[in-house]
Structures are given as C-alpha cells and as structure tokens.
Design an enzyme around this catalytic site. Sequence first.
Site, PDB file in Angstrom:
ATOM      1  CD  GLU A   4      -2.823   1.125   0.040  1.00  0.00           C
ATOM      2  OE1 GLU A   4      -3.253   0.074  -0.471  1.00  0.00           O
ATOM      3  OE2 GLU A   4      -3.064   2.241  -0.440  1.00  0.00           O
ATOM      4  CB  SER A   5       1.853   3.581  -2.690  1.00  0.00           C
ATOM      5  OG  SER A   5       0.554   4.026  -3.008  1.00  0.00           O
ATOM      6  CB  CYS A  41       2.399  -3.281  -7.470  1.00  0.00           C
ATOM      7  SG  CYS A  41       0.621  -3.116  -7.538  1.00  0.00           S
ATOM      8  NE  ARG A  61      -2.447   4.857  -4.508  1.00  0.00           N
ATOM      9  CZ  ARG A  61      -3.013   5.046  -3.320  1.00  0.00           C
ATOM     10  NH1 ARG A  61      -3.406   6.245  -2.969  1.00  0.00           N
ATOM     11  NH2 ARG A  61      -3.209   4.037  -2.508  1.00  0.00           N
ATOM     12  CB  ILE A  96      -2.519  -7.485  -6.376  1.00  0.00           C
ATOM     13  CG1 ILE A  96      -2.113  -8.920  -6.708  1.00  0.00           C
ATOM     14  CG2 ILE A  96      -3.381  -7.445  -5.107  1.00  0.00           C
ATOM     15  CD1 ILE A  96      -1.171  -9.551  -5.687  1.00  0.00           C
ATOM     16  NE  ARG A  97      -5.874  -4.206  -2.966  1.00  0.00           N
ATOM     17  CZ  ARG A  97      -4.951  -3.477  -2.376  1.00  0.00           C
ATOM     18  NH1 ARG A  97      -4.972  -2.169  -2.498  1.00  0.00           N
ATOM     19  NH2 ARG A  97      -4.027  -4.034  -1.642  1.00  0.00           N
ATOM     20  CG  HIS A 128       2.558  -8.090  -7.430  1.00  0.00           C
ATOM     21  ND1 HIS A 128       3.086  -7.619  -6.244  1.00  0.00           N
ATOM     22  CD2 HIS A 128       1.450  -7.369  -7.669  1.00  0.00           C
ATOM     23  CE1 HIS A 128       2.319  -6.654  -5.779  1.00  0.00           C
ATOM     24  NE2 HIS A 128       1.311  -6.477  -6.618  1.00  0.00           N
ATOM     25  CD  GLU A 174       6.203  -9.291  -6.118  1.00  0.00           C
ATOM     26  OE1 GLU A 174       6.567  -9.038  -7.270  1.00  0.00           O
ATOM     27  OE2 GLU A 174       5.349  -8.621  -5.517  1.00  0.00           O
TER      28      GLU A 174
HETATM   29  N1  GLN Z   1      -3.247  -0.261  -4.674  1.00  0.00           N
HETATM   30  C1  GLN Z   1      -1.953  -0.169  -4.067  1.00  0.00           C
HETATM   31  C2  GLN Z   1      -1.526   1.304  -3.948  1.00  0.00           C
HETATM   32  O1  GLN Z   1      -2.146   2.146  -4.498  1.00  0.00           O
HETATM   33  C3  GLN Z   1      -0.917  -0.948  -4.837  1.00  0.00           C
HETATM   34  C4  GLN Z   1      -1.265  -2.422  -4.823  1.00  0.00           C
HETATM   35  C5  GLN Z   1      -0.081  -3.344  -4.868  1.00  0.00           C
HETATM   36  O2  GLN Z   1       1.055  -2.965  -4.621  1.00  0.00           O
HETATM   37  N2  GLN Z   1      -0.365  -4.605  -5.103  1.00  0.00           N
HETATM   38  O3  GLN Z   1      -0.580   1.585  -3.282  1.00  0.00           O
END
Ligand code: GLN
Length: 191
Positions: free
Chosen positions: A48-49, A79, A106, A132-133, A168, A170
């Site tokens: 989560e940034s 991400c 984002r 992922i998001r 990702h 990883e």
């Molecule tokens: N949605 C996250 C963000 O805005 C990033 C998601 C992720 O790193 N998988 O920070």
Amino acid sequence: MKIGVLAVQGDFAEHIAKIKSAGHTAFEIRQPKDIPVSIDGLILAGGESTAMKKLLHDLGLFDPMRELIISGLPVFGTCAGMILLAKRIEDEKENCFGTMDITVRRNAYGRQLGSFRCVDKFNGKNIEMPFIRAPYVTDTGSNTEILGIHEGRIISVRQDNQLAAAFHPELTGDDTVYDYFYSMIAGNSVR
Ligand code: GLN
C-alpha cells in the site's frame, strides 16, 4: 550482488526469496542503519503506497533512500513500488520519491475486481503477470523506455537505473524481470 528490499510493509519477503534463489544476497531495510555502505540494488515491493510513504518518513528512511536513488543506485519498484517512484500520481498532490518521469493512476483497474493474472510481454518476452489492485502508467517522459503494454496500458518502464512494473513478478516462477534488473545492476555498479 547485494540487494536491499524495503521491508516496512507489503510483500517484501517474496522479493527476498527471489533474490536468494538466484544466488544473490538479499537483506531487509527497515531503518536507516540497515542500509549498508556497499549496496548494489534496491527493491520497492508491492503493498500500500500511502502506508509505505508514511512509514518511510516516520522511520527516517525517506531521505537516505531518495539520495541513493538519485545517486544512481539501481532500483526496481513493483506495483506500490512503482507508485513510490513516480513523479506524478493522478488525483494526488504529492508524490513520494518522485524520481521517475512517469504519471501513474492508482487502483487503475478498479478497487474490487482489479486483481487478475495474464500473460503478456515484458521487454519482448511473454511472461505471467499477476496484477493486484494495480496502477498503470498514463504518461511517460522522453527519457523513459516502455518495456511492456497490456491492453493498451503501459505496465512496465525503465528510466536510466530505475525499473518499474505494475504487476508482481515475485509471485510467479519466472525470473525474466529479475534477470533484467540484475543485468541493469551489472552494467551500472554503484559504489
Ligand atoms: N493499490 C496499491 C496502492 O495504491 C498498490 C497495490 C499493490 O502494490 N499490489 O498503493
């Protein structure tokens, strides 16, 4: 190679496992004293940034890490890590490190259903890509090389010693993106 992974939040453990499986040295960076005198590369993991940005400031990591990136230490952001590097984040006034001349959006694929896997090209090679998001890149500077596009959206980019991916690597069994990063490091050893 000695590669530090920002380990304040997110899926840093998977990056560390990847680096070690390639025979390199990986270590966690949780506070300024974790940054060694000699370091070959830096990874900013997904997560989560906004939380990472806050922790970077709270833990005193922001300035030393930004200095390392500006000095040319090879860095790879996945991400949320890509968001940390971006100079411009859509709908947000402030960036984080702001060292990479890209604009990111984002949660660009939608908040709830924004996670998926696909196979698409990174630097011309088809690889598995878990999203992922995820963000994607909506604009790039003239010095930025686009390494991957998925369904018309820019998802991987390089600018000098900085590499960023919206997905990702990883979380897959494929090492293509890491091998690219290791060769970036090999061509640009720092300190
Ligand atoms: N949605 C996250 C963000 O805005 C990033 C998601 C992720 O790193 N998988 O920070």
